[in-house]
Design an enzyme around this catalytic site. Structure first.
Site, PDB file in Angstrom:
ATOM      1  N   HIS A  64       0.844  -1.196   0.000  1.00  0.00           N
ATOM      2  CA  HIS A  64       0.000   0.000   0.000  1.00  0.00           C
ATOM      3  C   HIS A  64       0.884   1.253   0.000  1.00  0.00           C
ATOM      4  O   HIS A  64       1.926   1.276   0.690  1.00  0.00           O
ATOM      5  CB  HIS A  64      -0.872  -0.031   1.263  1.00  0.00           C
ATOM      6  CG  HIS A  64      -2.093   0.842   1.201  1.00  0.00           C
ATOM      7  ND1 HIS A  64      -2.046   2.196   0.997  1.00  0.00           N
ATOM      8  CD2 HIS A  64      -3.411   0.529   1.347  1.00  0.00           C
ATOM      9  CE1 HIS A  64      -3.285   2.686   1.018  1.00  0.00           C
ATOM     10  NE2 HIS A  64      -4.115   1.702   1.219  1.00  0.00           N
ATOM     11  N   GLY A 108       0.436  -5.104   1.766  1.00  0.00           N
ATOM     12  CA  GLY A 108      -0.770  -5.411   0.994  1.00  0.00           C
ATOM     13  C   GLY A 108      -0.470  -6.045  -0.349  1.00  0.00           C
ATOM     14  O   GLY A 108      -1.321  -6.680  -0.957  1.00  0.00           O
ATOM     15  N   TYR A 138      -5.252  -4.780  10.038  1.00  0.00           N
ATOM     16  CA  TYR A 138      -5.678  -5.391   8.771  1.00  0.00           C
ATOM     17  C   TYR A 138      -7.173  -5.693   8.833  1.00  0.00           C
ATOM     18  O   TYR A 138      -7.741  -5.860   9.901  1.00  0.00           O
ATOM     19  CB  TYR A 138      -4.858  -6.654   8.477  1.00  0.00           C
ATOM     20  CG  TYR A 138      -4.502  -6.759   7.007  1.00  0.00           C
ATOM     21  CD1 TYR A 138      -3.845  -5.717   6.372  1.00  0.00           C
ATOM     22  CD2 TYR A 138      -4.837  -7.872   6.245  1.00  0.00           C
ATOM     23  CE1 TYR A 138      -3.532  -5.786   5.024  1.00  0.00           C
ATOM     24  CE2 TYR A 138      -4.525  -7.950   4.893  1.00  0.00           C
ATOM     25  CZ  TYR A 138      -3.871  -6.886   4.291  1.00  0.00           C
ATOM     26  OH  TYR A 138      -3.553  -6.945   2.949  1.00  0.00           O
TER      27      TYR A 138
HETATM   28  O1  YXS Z   1      12.428   8.685  -0.405  1.00  0.00           O
HETATM   29  P1  YXS Z   1      11.792   8.583  -1.768  1.00  0.00           P
HETATM   30  O2  YXS Z   1      10.885   9.717  -2.109  1.00  0.00           O
HETATM   31  O3  YXS Z   1      12.780   8.217  -2.854  1.00  0.00           O
HETATM   32  O4  YXS Z   1      10.767   7.317  -1.700  1.00  0.00           O
HETATM   33  C1  YXS Z   1      11.270   6.069  -1.311  1.00  0.00           C
HETATM   34  C2  YXS Z   1      10.242   5.420  -0.420  1.00  0.00           C
HETATM   35  O5  YXS Z   1       9.628   6.326   0.470  1.00  0.00           O
HETATM   36  C3  YXS Z   1       9.227   4.945  -1.442  1.00  0.00           C
HETATM   37  N1  YXS Z   1       8.425   3.843  -0.914  1.00  0.00           N
HETATM   38  C4  YXS Z   1       7.123   3.935  -0.599  1.00  0.00           C
HETATM   39  N2  YXS Z   1       6.278   4.977  -0.660  1.00  0.00           N
HETATM   40  C5  YXS Z   1       4.999   4.740  -0.241  1.00  0.00           C
HETATM   41  N3  YXS Z   1       4.559   3.542   0.221  1.00  0.00           N
HETATM   42  C6  YXS Z   1       5.392   2.489   0.279  1.00  0.00           C
HETATM   43  N4  YXS Z   1       4.911   1.302   0.693  1.00  0.00           N
HETATM   44  C7  YXS Z   1       6.745   2.667  -0.132  1.00  0.00           C
HETATM   45  N5  YXS Z   1       7.843   1.847  -0.183  1.00  0.00           N
HETATM   46  C8  YXS Z   1       8.846   2.598  -0.672  1.00  0.00           C
HETATM   47  O6  YXS Z   1       9.985   4.508  -2.540  1.00  0.00           O
HETATM   48  C9  YXS Z   1      11.246   5.176  -2.564  1.00  0.00           C
HETATM   49  C10 YXS Z   1      12.357   4.158  -2.569  1.00  0.00           C
HETATM   50  O7  YXS Z   1      12.229   3.472  -1.332  1.00  0.00           O
HETATM   51  P2  YXS Z   1      13.537   2.919  -0.584  1.00  0.00           P
HETATM   52  O8  YXS Z   1      14.629   3.932  -0.683  1.00  0.00           O
HETATM   53  O9  YXS Z   1      13.110   2.472   0.739  1.00  0.00           O
HETATM   54  O10 YXS Z   1      13.902   1.661  -1.511  1.00  0.00           O
HETATM   55  P3  YXS Z   1      14.790   0.382  -1.104  1.00  0.00           P
HETATM   56  O11 YXS Z   1      15.059  -0.320  -2.381  1.00  0.00           O
HETATM   57  O12 YXS Z   1      15.907   0.813  -0.248  1.00  0.00           O
HETATM   58  O13 YXS Z   1      13.822  -0.505  -0.176  1.00  0.00           O
HETATM   59  C11 YXS Z   1      12.696  -1.112  -0.760  1.00  0.00           C
HETATM   60  C12 YXS Z   1      11.733  -1.543   0.378  1.00  0.00           C
HETATM   61  C13 YXS Z   1      10.424  -2.061  -0.256  1.00  0.00           C
HETATM   62  C14 YXS Z   1      12.405  -2.646   1.230  1.00  0.00           C
HETATM   63  C15 YXS Z   1      11.447  -0.305   1.259  1.00  0.00           C
HETATM   64  O14 YXS Z   1      11.039   0.776   0.435  1.00  0.00           O
HETATM   65  C16 YXS Z   1      10.352  -0.570   2.249  1.00  0.00           C
HETATM   66  O15 YXS Z   1      10.563  -1.231   3.278  1.00  0.00           O
HETATM   67  N6  YXS Z   1       9.118  -0.061   1.916  1.00  0.00           N
HETATM   68  C17 YXS Z   1       7.972  -0.260   2.827  1.00  0.00           C
HETATM   69  C18 YXS Z   1       7.465  -1.700   2.745  1.00  0.00           C
HETATM   70  C19 YXS Z   1       6.228  -1.826   3.618  1.00  0.00           C
HETATM   71  O16 YXS Z   1       6.300  -1.765   4.852  1.00  0.00           O
HETATM   72  N7  YXS Z   1       5.063  -1.919   2.994  1.00  0.00           N
HETATM   73  C20 YXS Z   1       3.774  -1.996   3.701  1.00  0.00           C
HETATM   74  C21 YXS Z   1       2.940  -0.771   3.263  1.00  0.00           C
HETATM   75  S1  YXS Z   1       1.450  -0.662   4.203  1.00  0.00           S
HETATM   76  C22 YXS Z   1       0.499  -1.916   3.565  1.00  0.00           C
HETATM   77  O17 YXS Z   1       0.808  -2.505   2.544  1.00  0.00           O
HETATM   78  C23 YXS Z   1      -0.759  -2.273   4.272  1.00  0.00           C
HETATM   79  C24 YXS Z   1      -1.561  -1.091   4.692  1.00  0.00           C
HETATM   80  S2  YXS Z   1      -0.386  -3.259   5.652  1.00  0.00           S
HETATM   81  O18 YXS Z   1       0.601  -2.515   6.349  1.00  0.00           O
HETATM   82  O19 YXS Z   1      -1.593  -3.410   6.373  1.00  0.00           O
HETATM   83  O20 YXS Z   1       0.138  -4.499   5.105  1.00  0.00           O
END
Ligand code: YXS
Length: 259
Positions: A64, A108, A138
């Site tokens: 998400h 998500g 969730y």
């Molecule tokens: O700083 P900039 O502007 O370059 O942006 C960064 C991150 O902020 C952005 N980004 C995201 N923006 C919004 N929502 C996200 N889920 C998201 N994930 C990343 O993308 C740019 C590059 O991210 P960066 O520097 O972290 O990349 P990386 O290659 O070092 O790491 C990739 C990840 C995926 C490991 C890392 O970005 C990460 O941990 N992202 C969050 C993963 C996560 O927790 N997703 C759950 C989202 S909430 C959801 O899905 C549901 C509501 S729930 O939580 O209920 O499951």
């Protein structure tokens, strides 16, 4: 600029999530393009769909779009939330959807992958269900998708630890159908899609809908539903929910208080 790439060939439709700058975070804009592509495939008589990220990606989808989560006082995963709309669009697609998975699948996006009918993953793929990492409650439909795919002890481990599981464990659990080396995964997936296309689309679409209805058939009383919604509201109205979102935006670890 479009956030996806689509292609159709031999009654197989491909959707490539192509917003690598945000690691294919499931924003309303990205989701809108995917659902419009699924609608277009249906109008074209597409008989099998492949949902993927660009070949060789490290992140299939970061889940998400956290920047679009409401900051409290409103259910973040309500019926009309874009993520819920996408899950239903995949589950209700008359053409089977094959998830071709390379890289990390987060939050998500795990449910998006699990909403697909067949999952084929590359060896480095991982799956992390992360609401607890953000303080998100969730929703029932989402937990049902998880429960239908993953044995409860493993589902609880994934939900409570928010840690990624390796593809070998996902294969062992039957969450993914196959693990294929990256140089074989494309021809394998499109061979699978071709075998679906060769069969009766009416029979397949009806069996897919029967399985969707049967797997979502659960009796739940109004009192039970309202109790669950009340519990979930305690979470999305909490300090911890706001802290999880704020901490992500500030690129720091969240400090959860349990309130
Ligand atoms: O700083 P900039 O502007 O370059 O942006 C960064 C991150 O902020 C952005 N980004 C995201 N923006 C919004 N929502 C996200 N889920 C998201 N994930 C990343 O993308 C740019 C590059 O991210 P960066 O520097 O972290 O990349 P990386 O290659 O070092 O790491 C990739 C990840 C995926 C490991 C890392 O970005 C990460 O941990 N992202 C969050 C993963 C996560 O927790 N997703 C759950 C989202 S909430 C959801 O899905 C549901 C509501 S729930 O939580 O209920 O499951």
């Amino acid at each position: 600029m479009s956030l996806i790439i689509t292609e159709t060939q031999n009654a197989i439709g491909t959707i490539v999530m192509n917003h690598s700058a945000k690691r294919n975070a499931l924003s309303e804009a990205l989701i809108c393009e995917i659902t419009m592509a699924l609608d277009s495939f249906r109008e074209q008589g597409i008989r099998a769909v492949v949902l993927r990220a660009p070949a060789g990606t490290r992140v299939w989808s970061a889940g998400h779009d956290i920047s679009e989560l409401p900051t409290g006082g409103r259910d973040p995963l309500g019926w009309s939330d874009p993520l819920r709309v996408l899950i239903r669009a995949i589950q209700e697609s008359s053409a089977p959807v094959i998830a071709l998975i390379e890289g990390g699948v987060w939050g998500g996006a795990c449910e998006v992958a699990m909403a697909c009918d067949i999952l084929v993953a590359a060896p480095e793929a991982t799956f992390a269900i992360t609401p607890a990492k953000l303080g998100v409650p969730y929703n029932l439909g989402g937990l049902l998708t998880v429960m239908n795919m993953i044995p409860l002890p493993v589902a609880k481990e994934m939900l409570f630890t928010a840690q990624p599981i390796p593809v070998a464990q996902a294969l062992n659990l039957g969450v993914v159908n196959y693990v294929k080396p990256t140089d074989e995964i494309d021809p394998f997936v499109y061979g699978l899609a071709a075998s679906i296309v060769a069969n009766s689309p009416l029979s397949i679409s009806v069996m897919k809908e029967e399985l969707r209805l049967l797997s979502s058939a659960r009796s739940i009383t109004p009192e039970l539903f309202e109790r669950i919604q009340g519990l979930r509201r305690l979470v999305y109205d909490s300090h911890d929910y706001r802290e999880g979102i704020t901490a992500f935006g500030e690129k720091r670890k969240p400090h959860f208080r349990g309130t």
